[in-house]
Design a protein around this motif. Sequence first.
Motif, PDB file in Angstrom:
ATOM      1  N   VAL A  99       0.943  -1.103  -0.040  1.00  0.00           N
ATOM      2  CA  VAL A  99       0.140   0.138   0.103  1.00  0.00           C
ATOM      3  C   VAL A  99       0.672   1.402   0.189  1.00  0.00           C
ATOM      4  CG1 VAL A  99      -1.280   1.645   1.103  1.00  0.00           C
ATOM      5  CG2 VAL A  99      -1.844  -0.905   1.234  1.00  0.00           C
ATOM      6  N   GLU A 100       0.237   2.243  -0.558  1.00  0.00           N
ATOM      7  CA  GLU A 100       1.431   3.255  -1.023  1.00  0.00           C
ATOM      8  C   GLU A 100       1.279   4.720   0.049  1.00  0.00           C
ATOM      9  OE1 GLU A 100       0.534   5.507  -4.507  1.00  0.00           O
ATOM     10  OE2 GLU A 100       0.782   3.652  -6.082  1.00  0.00           O
ATOM     11  N   PRO A 101       2.461   5.437   0.541  1.00  0.00           N
ATOM     12  CA  PRO A 101       2.613   5.377   1.757  1.00  0.00           C
ATOM     13  C   PRO A 101       1.140   6.478   1.843  1.00  0.00           C
ATOM     14  CG  PRO A 101       4.128   5.296   1.266  1.00  0.00           C
ATOM     15  CD  PRO A 101       3.498   4.908   0.256  1.00  0.00           C
ATOM     16  N   ALA A 102       0.656   7.357   0.945  1.00  0.00           N
ATOM     17  CA  ALA A 102       0.408   8.250   0.769  1.00  0.00           C
ATOM     18  C   ALA A 102      -1.146   8.085   0.613  1.00  0.00           C
ATOM     19  CB  ALA A 102       0.358   9.086  -0.717  1.00  0.00           C
ATOM     20  N   LEU A 103      -1.558   6.459   0.896  1.00  0.00           N
ATOM     21  CA  LEU A 103      -2.666   5.937   1.154  1.00  0.00           C
ATOM     22  C   LEU A 103      -3.412   5.156   2.183  1.00  0.00           C
ATOM     23  CD1 LEU A 103      -3.177   3.794  -2.877  1.00  0.00           C
ATOM     24  CD2 LEU A 103      -4.042   6.740  -1.584  1.00  0.00           C
ATOM     25  N   ARG A 104      -2.435   5.596   2.844  1.00  0.00           N
ATOM     26  CA  ARG A 104      -2.518   3.925   4.707  1.00  0.00           C
ATOM     27  C   ARG A 104      -3.296   4.997   4.766  1.00  0.00           C
ATOM     28  NH1 ARG A 104       2.841   1.623   5.182  1.00  0.00           N
ATOM     29  NH2 ARG A 104       3.522   0.715   3.248  1.00  0.00           N
ATOM     30  N   GLY A 105      -3.601   6.201   5.699  1.00  0.00           N
ATOM     31  CA  GLY A 105      -4.062   7.441   5.985  1.00  0.00           C
ATOM     32  C   GLY A 105      -5.384   6.712   5.878  1.00  0.00           C
ATOM     33  N   ALA A 106      -5.819   6.827   4.608  1.00  0.00           N
ATOM     34  CA  ALA A 106      -7.590   6.588   3.628  1.00  0.00           C
ATOM     35  C   ALA A 106      -7.879   5.657   4.310  1.00  0.00           C
ATOM     36  CB  ALA A 106      -7.268   7.189   2.371  1.00  0.00           C
ATOM     37  N   LEU A 107      -6.639   4.459   4.179  1.00  0.00           N
ATOM     38  CA  LEU A 107      -7.392   3.211   4.387  1.00  0.00           C
ATOM     39  C   LEU A 107      -7.214   2.904   5.688  1.00  0.00           C
ATOM     40  CD1 LEU A 107      -7.047   0.267   3.271  1.00  0.00           C
ATOM     41  CD2 LEU A 107      -4.826  -0.686   3.538  1.00  0.00           C
ATOM     42  N   VAL A 108      -6.295   2.848   6.864  1.00  0.00           N
ATOM     43  CA  VAL A 108      -6.672   3.291   8.623  1.00  0.00           C
ATOM     44  C   VAL A 108      -8.074   3.921   8.619  1.00  0.00           C
ATOM     45  CG1 VAL A 108      -6.586   3.655  10.362  1.00  0.00           C
ATOM     46  CG2 VAL A 108      -4.808   2.738   8.914  1.00  0.00           C
ATOM     47  N   ASN A 109      -8.532   5.040   8.246  1.00  0.00           N
ATOM     48  CA  ASN A 109     -10.002   4.985   8.636  1.00  0.00           C
ATOM     49  C   ASN A 109     -11.449   4.528   7.827  1.00  0.00           C
ATOM     50  OD1 ASN A 109      -8.892   7.715   8.973  1.00  0.00           O
ATOM     51  ND2 ASN A 109      -9.496   9.327   7.661  1.00  0.00           N
ATOM     52  N   ALA A 110     -11.042   4.009   6.833  1.00  0.00           N
ATOM     53  CA  ALA A 110     -12.146   2.690   6.247  1.00  0.00           C
ATOM     54  C   ALA A 110     -12.243   1.888   7.225  1.00  0.00           C
ATOM     55  CB  ALA A 110     -11.681   2.526   4.755  1.00  0.00           C
ATOM     56  N   LEU A 111     -10.742   0.938   7.950  1.00  0.00           N
ATOM     57  CA  LEU A 111     -10.713   0.011   8.461  1.00  0.00           C
ATOM     58  C   LEU A 111     -12.083   0.342   9.875  1.00  0.00           C
ATOM     59  CD1 LEU A 111      -8.861  -2.285   8.687  1.00  0.00           C
ATOM     60  CD2 LEU A 111      -8.501  -1.770  11.172  1.00  0.00           C
ATOM     61  N   ASP A 114       2.447   6.758  15.200  1.00  0.00           N
ATOM     62  CA  ASP A 114       1.301   6.411  14.030  1.00  0.00           C
ATOM     63  C   ASP A 114       0.135   7.393  13.749  1.00  0.00           C
ATOM     64  OD1 ASP A 114       2.415   4.243  13.590  1.00  0.00           O
ATOM     65  OD2 ASP A 114       1.312   2.972  15.376  1.00  0.00           O
ATOM     66  N   ARG A 115      -0.172   8.377  14.297  1.00  0.00           N
ATOM     67  CA  ARG A 115      -1.165   9.388  14.468  1.00  0.00           C
ATOM     68  C   ARG A 115      -1.471  10.056  13.322  1.00  0.00           C
ATOM     69  NH1 ARG A 115      -0.533  12.576  20.466  1.00  0.00           N
ATOM     70  NH2 ARG A 115       0.608  10.640  21.636  1.00  0.00           N
ATOM     71  N   PRO A 116       0.177  10.250  12.792  1.00  0.00           N
ATOM     72  CA  PRO A 116      -0.930  11.368  11.850  1.00  0.00           C
ATOM     73  C   PRO A 116      -1.051  10.492  10.609  1.00  0.00           C
ATOM     74  CG  PRO A 116       1.493  11.900  12.023  1.00  0.00           C
ATOM     75  CD  PRO A 116       1.243  10.349  13.391  1.00  0.00           C
ATOM     76  N   GLY A 117      -1.071   9.333  10.351  1.00  0.00           N
ATOM     77  CA  GLY A 117      -1.628   8.360   9.299  1.00  0.00           C
ATOM     78  C   GLY A 117      -2.877   8.027   9.602  1.00  0.00           C
ATOM     79  N   TRP A 118      -4.028   8.510   9.854  1.00  0.00           N
ATOM     80  CA  TRP A 118      -5.637   8.853  10.129  1.00  0.00           C
ATOM     81  C   TRP A 118      -5.991   9.579  10.521  1.00  0.00           C
ATOM     82  CZ3 TRP A 118      -9.428   7.512  14.227  1.00  0.00           C
ATOM     83  CH2 TRP A 118      -8.949   7.620  15.624  1.00  0.00           C
ATOM     84  N   GLY A 119      -7.063  10.157   9.816  1.00  0.00           N
ATOM     85  CA  GLY A 119      -8.298  11.646  10.422  1.00  0.00           C
ATOM     86  C   GLY A 119      -8.945  11.543  11.574  1.00  0.00           C
ATOM     87  N   ALA A 120      -8.246  11.137  12.459  1.00  0.00           N
ATOM     88  CA  ALA A 120      -9.191  11.145  13.708  1.00  0.00           C
ATOM     89  C   ALA A 120      -9.866  12.316  13.828  1.00  0.00           C
ATOM     90  CB  ALA A 120      -7.798  11.108  15.140  1.00  0.00           C
ATOM     91  N   ARG A 121      -9.702  13.318  13.574  1.00  0.00           N
ATOM     92  CA  ARG A 121     -10.765  14.735  14.045  1.00  0.00           C
ATOM     93  C   ARG A 121     -11.658  14.657  13.518  1.00  0.00           C
ATOM     94  NH1 ARG A 121      -7.127  20.115  15.459  1.00  0.00           N
ATOM     95  NH2 ARG A 121      -7.081  18.735  16.748  1.00  0.00           N
ATOM     96  N   ALA A 122     -11.144  14.499  12.031  1.00  0.00           N
ATOM     97  CA  ALA A 122     -11.830  14.456  10.957  1.00  0.00           C
ATOM     98  C   ALA A 122     -13.554  13.366  10.866  1.00  0.00           C
ATOM     99  CB  ALA A 122     -11.323  14.165   9.282  1.00  0.00           C
ATOM    100  N   LEU A 123     -13.031  12.403  11.209  1.00  0.00           N
ATOM    101  CA  LEU A 123     -13.821  11.231  12.095  1.00  0.00           C
ATOM    102  C   LEU A 123     -14.306  11.842  13.314  1.00  0.00           C
ATOM    103  CD1 LEU A 123     -11.760   7.682  11.435  1.00  0.00           C
ATOM    104  CD2 LEU A 123     -14.049   9.022   9.333  1.00  0.00           C
ATOM    105  N   GLY A 124     -13.969  12.550  14.191  1.00  0.00           N
ATOM    106  CA  GLY A 124     -15.162  12.845  15.281  1.00  0.00           C
ATOM    107  C   GLY A 124     -14.085  12.560  16.327  1.00  0.00           C
ATOM    108  N   TYR A 125     -13.268  11.790  16.526  1.00  0.00           N
ATOM    109  CA  TYR A 125     -12.885  11.858  17.881  1.00  0.00           C
ATOM    110  C   TYR A 125     -11.961  12.197  18.596  1.00  0.00           C
ATOM    111  CZ  TYR A 125     -13.953   6.621  15.921  1.00  0.00           C
ATOM    112  OH  TYR A 125     -14.117   5.929  15.975  1.00  0.00           O
ATOM    113  N   ARG A 126     -12.358  12.321  19.834  1.00  0.00           N
ATOM    114  CA  ARG A 126     -11.210  13.245  20.316  1.00  0.00           C
ATOM    115  C   ARG A 126     -10.066  12.101  21.007  1.00  0.00           C
ATOM    116  NH1 ARG A 126     -14.346  17.681  22.003  1.00  0.00           N
ATOM    117  NH2 ARG A 126     -17.004  17.485  20.802  1.00  0.00           N
ATOM    118  N   SER A 127      -8.913  12.616  21.549  1.00  0.00           N
ATOM    119  CA  SER A 127      -7.288  11.975  21.784  1.00  0.00           C
ATOM    120  C   SER A 127      -7.723  12.335  23.837  1.00  0.00           C
ATOM    121  CB  SER A 127      -7.000  12.136  21.014  1.00  0.00           C
ATOM    122  OG  SER A 127      -6.383  13.857  21.068  1.00  0.00           O
ATOM    123  N   ILE A 128      -6.871  11.450  24.196  1.00  0.00           N
ATOM    124  CA  ILE A 128      -6.521  11.721  25.732  1.00  0.00           C
ATOM    125  C   ILE A 128      -4.760  11.225  25.771  1.00  0.00           C
ATOM    126  CG2 ILE A 128      -8.744  12.471  26.909  1.00  0.00           C
ATOM    127  CD1 ILE A 128      -8.754   9.659  27.070  1.00  0.00           C
TER     128      ILE A 128
END
Length: 368
Positions: free
Chosen positions: A115-127, A152-166
Amino acid sequence: MPEVRVVDSLAEVEQAQWAALFPGEIEDYDYLTAIERSGLPGFRWRYVLAFERGELVAAAPAFLTDYPLETTLTGAGRRVAGALDRLFPGLLTLPLACIGSPCTEKALIGIAPSVEPALRGALVNALVTGFEAAARGEGCSLIGVKDMVEGDRPGWGARALGYRSIASLPIAHLDIDFPDLDRYCQRLSASARKDMRRKLRALDRVRIEVRTDVDDVMDRIMALYAETRGRADMSLEELTPAFFRGVLREMPGRALFVLYFDGADLLAANLLLQDGTTLVDKYFCMEAARGRAFNLYFLSWFTNIRLCLEGGWTRYQAGQAAYGVKLRLGSRLTRTANYFRHRNPVLNALLGLAAPLFAADPVPETAA
């Protein structure tokens, strides 16, 4: 878009396929299998799988549980939560679906090397999105990701999916890039060296055994574990004898116990994992009074470093908690974070406001 499936047993995935997504991971297919078969009370296991054209391209272990919010609170927050729970039983217990495992050091999200690095964030979001859909079907209102490491955090859009972090507890590790214990001690501060010399005098009074079979002392290990768990500020899971036996059985040559005796009395037990490069300190269980008198925590630290030197292992991972002591002993820390989102937007906002109560203590500035 990948096809996401959620299954309830790792046996539904070929071991070679899983391993290809997690190269070099010490908490591997065998370890997760031991967890699944351990009968941990209150947990149901899930595995999130993403396929593209029939090929497994991403995966993560996950779990479902009824989560009492006070479990990960300390101090005043825990007292307030306890009072509310007594007044309104069950109010602060939420059905949780969480990517990660209560028994791993970090969130395990594996992605195929193809999987190309540029596509990994979208793949994690789909997961994550696919897991959310399955969780809704099982009645879970709170969705989480447990112990994601900072890198690993920059690899997925936590904020875009509505997740909060602690903030969660950091992971401590020590590079074994010295030839012997004497050279290691020379790196410590003068006060730490003096303190360690004094503490290590107890070695003359303690018998140490390295074992891969502990059936004869399992009852005592469980008693030590129960005592240690009772002292913990935060505890999500309750381990079973089947867990300890299963790890030794599923990981032959890679899992071991170090036992510490005063005469015939077992005072402490330390479950370790190794993969030829890294030694991971998974669980250290100790009788409080005599354990402190014999400085067993520090004896175990130096014993584990000695095992690394003898085995040619170049990294000692000492896990979470007590990082003040671990920093003093030369460790570096890697930050981790928990993520959460409630399906109800009002409750999600309220949990966001309460998030600081659930955060771990601030990580020292020297953390990596």
